[in-house]
Design a protein around this motif. Sequence first.
Motif, short mmCIF file in Angstrom:
data_model
loop_
_atom_site.label_atom_id
_atom_site.label_comp_id
_atom_site.label_asym_id
_atom_site.label_seq_id
_atom_site.Cartn_x
_atom_site.Cartn_y
_atom_site.Cartn_z
N PRO A 190 -5.01 5.54 1.78
CA PRO A 190 -4.03 4.64 1.18
C PRO A 190 -4.61 3.88 -0.01
O PRO A 190 -5.82 3.71 -0.11
CB PRO A 190 -3.69 3.69 2.33
CG PRO A 190 -4.93 3.66 3.16
CD PRO A 190 -5.49 5.05 3.10
N ARG B 21 0.83 -1.21 0.00
CA ARG B 21 0.00 0.00 0.00
C ARG B 21 0.87 1.26 0.00
O ARG B 21 1.99 1.26 0.49
CB ARG B 21 -0.94 0.03 1.21
CG ARG B 21 -2.03 -1.02 1.16
CD ARG B 21 -3.27 -0.60 1.95
NE ARG B 21 -2.99 -0.45 3.38
CZ ARG B 21 -3.91 -0.05 4.27
NH1 ARG B 21 -5.15 0.24 3.86
NH2 ARG B 21 -3.60 0.05 5.55
N HIS C 131 0.71 5.09 1.44
CA HIS C 131 0.05 6.02 2.35
C HIS C 131 0.41 7.47 2.01
O HIS C 131 -0.28 8.39 2.42
CB HIS C 131 0.45 5.73 3.80
CG HIS C 131 -0.08 4.44 4.31
ND1 HIS C 131 -1.22 4.33 5.08
CD2 HIS C 131 0.37 3.16 4.13
CE1 HIS C 131 -1.45 3.06 5.37
NE2 HIS C 131 -0.49 2.33 4.81
#
Length: 336
Positions: free
Chosen positions: A69, A10, A12
């Motif tokens: 995210p 992911r 962020h």
Amino acid sequence: MSAHTMRAIRLHEHGGPEALRHEEVPVPRPGQGEVLVRVHAVGVNPPDWYLRDGMSNLPPETRPTFTLPVIPGTDLSGVVEAVAADVDGFSVGDEVFGLLRFPGFDGSTYAEYVAAPASDLALKPAGIDHLHAAGAPMAGLTAWQFLIDLGHDHPSPFQTARHRPVPLHSGVTVLVNGAAGGVGHLALQLAKEKDARVIAVASGAHESFLRELGADEFIDYTKERPEDLVRDVDLVLDTVGGPHSRRLLRTLKRGGSHFPVFFGEFDEKENTELGVTVTGTQVRSNGAQLAELGRLLDAGTVRVAIDSTFALADARAAHERAARGHIRGKIVLTAA
């Protein structure tokens, strides 16, 4: 990690490869028209690092919206784990591959499981493994939609005219710039499958590779400029594109076409004076076209070259490899 969670990459915040985080997140649930895919391999593509760095290289008006995210990635190959009630054509256990939700940026394939639109998928060719199948969707569909069949009526954000592929046959000469890359090496093979003559442009390290794929002529751009050597080409497919793409217009015959894969900077007056057409498109997900490409992959008529592989957890290293350039074929992440 429970049965309801998975590992995924992911973002962020935007930044370099270090912004990619390997985390535990919930397994998605397939919605209407979707199947849940257990991901075996993921193709790494330029839009992945465009998303990572905030798409600073794209004109503001062409940047899709998304929220952080976010899980990057669009290409996958894997196995169907669950099927929504309204989906026909796929069953649990089917091996599939696809380009998901593109030109959006919510494909979310850098993960162990993905909820995938069934319309974006095709059955994986039995003759190739997940690694090679994962390298095919975006690069293969880009080459297909530029060269063979557009397959949709969506306007390009980069031009007003509708892109029209040039019919390929034995009387057509195609120059492929960036021929060793993901799109380039597949475009070369598709053009050869149509009996076109192909001039491949890449660095000298890739000459034997590209000749093995069928290139009729090779130009090492580190030593010679194709615009100084070549004339009367019917079609230029410039997989590099960008501000220097217009220099290749001089290689074309009058009536020829120039297809920049990444938008370039062109002068309509110059195009008219040269008697050439400059047009492009934006690749879109298309399971039906991918099935056609899959038949060529299954037969060995077209093959995907793998530059390098990395575990999903090492996505940062994969992006660092991409940043070094001179890629031969595709970079692939393994998730299983």
